[in-house]
Design a protein around this motif. Structure first.
Motif, mmCIF file in Angstrom:
data_model
loop_
_atom_site.group_PDB
_atom_site.id
_atom_site.type_symbol
_atom_site.label_atom_id
_atom_site.label_comp_id
_atom_site.label_asym_id
_atom_site.label_seq_id
_atom_site.Cartn_x
_atom_site.Cartn_y
_atom_site.Cartn_z
ATOM 1 N N VAL A 1 -0.758 -10.909 -7.908
ATOM 2 C CA VAL A 1 -1.670 -11.103 -9.139
ATOM 3 C C VAL A 1 -2.973 -11.571 -8.520
ATOM 4 O O VAL A 1 -2.742 -12.713 -7.706
ATOM 5 C CB VAL A 1 -1.267 -12.054 -10.188
ATOM 6 N N GLY A 2 -3.931 -11.112 -9.026
ATOM 7 C CA GLY A 2 -5.272 -11.638 -8.755
ATOM 8 C C GLY A 2 -6.202 -10.389 -8.574
ATOM 9 O O GLY A 2 -6.007 -9.143 -8.623
ATOM 10 N N PRO A 3 -7.615 -10.630 -8.000
ATOM 11 C CA PRO A 3 -8.418 -9.765 -7.696
ATOM 12 C C PRO A 3 -7.871 -8.933 -6.693
ATOM 13 O O PRO A 3 -7.564 -9.330 -5.395
ATOM 14 C CB PRO A 3 -9.783 -10.460 -7.294
ATOM 15 N N GLN A 4 -8.021 -7.620 -6.868
ATOM 16 C CA GLN A 4 -7.880 -6.719 -5.687
ATOM 17 C C GLN A 4 -9.034 -5.957 -5.383
ATOM 18 O O GLN A 4 -9.643 -5.351 -5.967
ATOM 19 C CB GLN A 4 -6.651 -5.560 -6.298
ATOM 20 N N GLY A 5 -8.970 -5.887 -3.789
ATOM 21 C CA GLY A 5 -10.093 -5.121 -3.282
ATOM 22 C C GLY A 5 -9.644 -3.962 -2.613
ATOM 23 O O GLY A 5 -8.370 -3.546 -2.836
ATOM 24 N N PRO A 6 -10.429 -3.266 -1.666
ATOM 25 C CA PRO A 6 -9.946 -2.203 -0.987
ATOM 26 C C PRO A 6 -8.845 -2.685 0.103
ATOM 27 O O PRO A 6 -8.974 -3.621 0.625
ATOM 28 C CB PRO A 6 -11.187 -1.374 -0.443
ATOM 29 N N ASP A 7 -7.986 -2.006 0.193
ATOM 30 C CA ASP A 7 -6.695 -2.164 1.272
ATOM 31 C C ASP A 7 -7.320 -1.828 2.500
ATOM 32 O O ASP A 7 -7.253 -0.615 2.952
ATOM 33 C CB ASP A 7 -5.470 -1.535 0.786
ATOM 34 N N THR A 8 -7.581 -2.680 3.419
ATOM 35 C CA THR A 8 -8.058 -2.452 4.803
ATOM 36 C C THR A 8 -7.402 -2.982 5.770
ATOM 37 O O THR A 8 -7.754 -2.900 7.039
ATOM 38 C CB THR A 8 -9.595 -2.919 4.773
ATOM 39 N N GLY A 9 -6.287 -3.733 5.261
ATOM 40 C CA GLY A 9 -5.354 -4.229 6.385
ATOM 41 C C GLY A 9 -4.634 -3.210 7.483
ATOM 42 O O GLY A 9 -4.519 -2.018 6.676
ATOM 43 N N TYR A 10 -4.204 -3.506 8.471
ATOM 44 C CA TYR A 10 -3.730 -2.748 9.366
ATOM 45 C C TYR A 10 -2.033 -2.356 8.981
ATOM 46 O O TYR A 10 -1.378 -3.570 8.567
ATOM 47 C CB TYR A 10 -3.460 -3.166 10.830
ATOM 48 N N ARG A 11 -1.610 -1.321 8.844
ATOM 49 C CA ARG A 11 -0.282 -0.674 8.576
ATOM 50 C C ARG A 11 0.080 -0.046 9.666
ATOM 51 O O ARG A 11 -0.251 1.226 10.283
ATOM 52 C CB ARG A 11 -0.441 0.177 7.345
ATOM 53 N N PRO A 12 1.279 -0.447 10.387
ATOM 54 C CA PRO A 12 2.057 0.210 11.306
ATOM 55 C C PRO A 12 2.356 1.644 10.895
ATOM 56 O O PRO A 12 2.674 1.818 9.811
ATOM 57 C CB PRO A 12 2.973 -0.513 11.660
ATOM 58 N N PRO A 13 2.711 2.617 11.721
ATOM 59 C CA PRO A 13 2.957 3.807 11.438
ATOM 60 C C PRO A 13 4.546 3.867 10.967
ATOM 61 O O PRO A 13 5.209 3.098 11.570
ATOM 62 C CB PRO A 13 2.744 4.703 12.717
ATOM 63 N N ILE A 14 4.760 4.770 9.978
ATOM 64 C CA ILE A 14 6.048 4.838 9.742
ATOM 65 C C ILE A 14 6.974 5.518 10.696
ATOM 66 O O ILE A 14 6.685 6.763 11.309
ATOM 67 C CB ILE A 14 6.226 5.401 8.318
ATOM 68 N N THR A 15 8.107 4.856 11.189
ATOM 69 C CA THR A 15 8.857 5.650 12.143
ATOM 70 C C THR A 15 10.224 5.860 11.659
ATOM 71 O O THR A 15 10.884 5.029 10.868
ATOM 72 C CB THR A 15 8.835 5.012 13.389
ATOM 73 N N PRO A 16 11.014 6.840 12.112
ATOM 74 C CA PRO A 16 12.465 6.935 11.375
ATOM 75 C C PRO A 16 13.384 5.994 11.992
ATOM 76 O O PRO A 16 13.395 5.443 12.909
ATOM 77 C CB PRO A 16 12.492 8.539 11.844
#
Length: 189
Positions: free
Chosen positions: A174-189
């Motif tokens: 909960v709170g103010p939301q800005g654009p999501d610019t954080g690093y996300r690792p690739p999805i691997t099976p």
């Protein structure tokens, strides 16, 4: 002071529920008649021996079906991705139960469950009946067999190999939301 009792009309029984007791009674009469006919031909002692042999053969059939199902379960637990063929255990156990029941008509029906060509016919008939019950438009509570089949289908889709994906719902913070610019690792099976 007079209280009027409301006459609650009982739920209508389905066609199958009305005819099952009659079919069971007719089956029993045919079994008894057939035993007396066979006893007239071969004698009461040999008839008794044949009925007892059916009990022992039925027990053996059930025992072998159980052992085959156990081996299949062990193999499946050791290698879940193995292509395990159908063992046909349910039809074999039903054949064993019919062999155990006294009577020659039930023994004849049991043999049809054990022979591969007639087993395929019974399996096809069973699939057609269950398919028509599943497609039934009867309201819930009106047809017990349709209700049981729907419940079985619901239970099947909630198994790990069913259609429901197991997961967890995560609420966003909960709170103010800005654009999501954080690093996300690739999805691997």
């Amino acid at each position: 002071m007079s209280q009027q009792a409301t006459s609650a009309r009982p739920a209508r029984r389905g066609r199958l529920a009305r005819s099952v007791p009659l079919l069971i009674a007719a089956w029993l009469v045919l079994e008894i008649w057939l035993v007396t006919v066979v006893a007239g031909w071969v004698g009461w002692f040999l008839t008794l021996v044949l009925l007892l042999a059916g009990v022992f053969v039925g027990g053996t059939v059930i025992k072998r079906a159980g052992a085959r199902a156990f081996r299949a379960a062990v193999e499946l637990s050791q290698n879940p991705k193995s292509a395990q063929p159908q063992t046909g255990t349910s039809m074999t156990v039903l054949a064993g139960v019919l062999l155990i029941l006294p009577g020659f008509l039930s023994d004849l029906l049991a043999v049809t469950f054990l022979l591969p060509p007639t087993r395929a016919l019974w399996r096809t008939l069973g699939r057609r009946i269950t398919g028509s019950v599943l497609r039934s438009t009867a309201p819930v509570g009106a047809d017990r067999i349709a209700d049981a089949m729907r419940l079985q289908e619901q239970l099947r889709i909630h198994r790990p190999d069913g259609k429901v994906v197991q997961g967890e719902v995560v609420d966003p913070p909960v709170g103010p939301q800005g654009p999501d610019t954080g690093y996300r690792p690739p999805i691997t099976p």
